[in-house]
Design an enzyme around this catalytic site. Structure first.
Site, PDB file in Angstrom:
ATOM      1  N   HIS A 295      -3.759  -2.467  -6.322  1.00 24.79           N
ATOM      2  CA  HIS A 295      -2.726  -1.609  -7.099  1.00 24.79           C
ATOM      3  C   HIS A 295      -3.911  -0.389  -7.219  1.00 24.79           C
ATOM      4  O   HIS A 295      -5.138  -0.260  -8.170  1.00 24.79           O
ATOM      5  CB  HIS A 295      -1.893  -1.659  -7.429  1.00 24.79           C
TER       6      HIS A 295
ATOM      7  N   ASP B 134       1.106  -0.778   0.342  1.00 22.83           N
ATOM      8  CA  ASP B 134      -0.022  -0.022  -0.203  1.00 22.83           C
ATOM      9  C   ASP B 134       0.602   0.767  -0.341  1.00 22.83           C
ATOM     10  O   ASP B 134       0.586   2.293   1.028  1.00 22.83           O
ATOM     11  CB  ASP B 134      -0.726  -0.243   0.726  1.00 22.83           C
TER      12      ASP B 134
END
EC number: 6.3.4.4
Length: 337
Positions: free
Chosen positions: A43, A13
């Protein structure tokens, strides 16, 4: 030209999708290849206010002139892959290595049904761990065995290496982050395989001599989803005061937030063989930096932080993200390399 690999330096992340998209648009690769575990990592890319969350297709899909390849080391969920192909309209560009192992419904059930994986480890429940077990036992199905994938099969190492031999640029993206590596992460609270740049290169069939650059992505305030050690974790109330509330792309679970960890970042950069570092979330560090695209316009606080990062990781910071949009970035590669 050779290949550039982009990987996460913390626990995932970090904003790799944004960095991949920027490098793709500026450096124009002929191929964007994806390594990593599988659809357990999401993503996110934001362009002109529109958000895209992808789990299988490389996040560089936003650059429309590149082929999108998924390496043999990546687990493929055919349903997720085909859904993203349709949603993103990339059927003419997206290909899967014919040797990719397949995630079946039984793997997802085993993942979600395991008390050890779901309660203790905090798995995403996408079936990756059990599918990798089958792969190690040599009983997993491969992409070539799935009729629905027959139009999307490729020999990824062949295509990638031919492009490099022809002097073309190839961009390789990893998933998750260093802290989740099966070998080097916070074991046992890790994913089911290695996530370092070396492993990502292996996933797509690229030898170390073909790699020119490794960009490791860190965020100002590291985060992690699920259980496991997090030495610099801050209380949720503190994160809320700073205006940092985040949720995982795949699980929707709230992310744990921490302060910058220079020691961990240095080790991560070392093992990944970083040649450059990208920093994201500078606008969270100082709201006055939101949307800034020039180094000179960063605040003294932000500049001091970047200088501290360079001191910690001993590698130049070449890309600085100042917001979620693709254009909200400072690119210092020409000045620093």
């Amino acid at each position: 030209m050779g290949a550039t690999i982009i990987v996460g330096g913390f626990w995932g992340d970090e904003g790799k999708g944004k960095i991949v998209a920027h490098v793709a648009h500026s450096d124009k690769p002929v191929i964007i290849a994806r390594g990593g575990v599988g659809p357990n990592a999401g993503h996110t890319v934001e362009i002109d206010g529109q958000k895209f969350g992808v789990r299988m297709i490389p996040s560089g899909f936003v650059y429309k002139d590149a082929k999108l390849l998924i390496g043999a080391g990546v687990l493929v969920n055919p349903e997720v892959f085909l859904k993203e192909v349709e949603l993103l309209k990339v059927g003419d560009r997206a290909r899967v290595d014919y040797r990719c192992a397949i995630i079946e419904p039984k793997h997802i059930e085993a993942d979600k049904g395991s008390e050890h994986l779901s309660k203790k480890i905090g798995t995403t429940g996408t079936g990756c761990g059990p599918a990798n077990v089958d792969r190690v036992n040599r009983v997993a199905k491969q992409a070539k065995d799935i009729p629905e994938l027959k139009d999307y099969l490729a020999d990824v190492p062949l295509e990638v290496n031919q492009a490099i031999e022809n002097g073309q640029f190839v961009l390789i993206e990893g998933s998750q982050g260093f802290g989740l590596s099966l070998y080097y992460g916070t074991y046992p609270y890790v994913t089911s395989k290695d996530t370092t740049a070396s492993a990502i290169a292996s996933d797509v069939g690229v030898g170390p001599t073909r790699v020119d650059d490794v960009i490791v992505v860190f965020k100002c305030f590291p985060t992690r989803v699920g259980a496991g050690p997090f030495p610099t974790e801050m209380p949720q109330e503190e994160a809320e005061k700073l205006g940092i509330v985040e949720y995982g792309t795949v699980t929707g679970r709230r992310r744990r937030i921490g302060y910058w960890d220079g020691e961990f970042a240095r080790y991560s950069a070392m093992v990944n063989g970083a040649t450059q570092v990208a920093i994201t979330g500078v606008d969270k560090l100082d709201k006055e930096c939101y949307g800034v695209t020039e180094w000179e316009k960063l605040t003294p606080k932000a500049k001091k932080f970047i200088e501290q990062v360079e001191e910690d990781v001993r590698v130049p910071v070449t890309l600085i993200s100042t917001g979620p949009e693709l254009k909200q970035i400072i690119d210092l590669r020409k000045e620093k390399l």
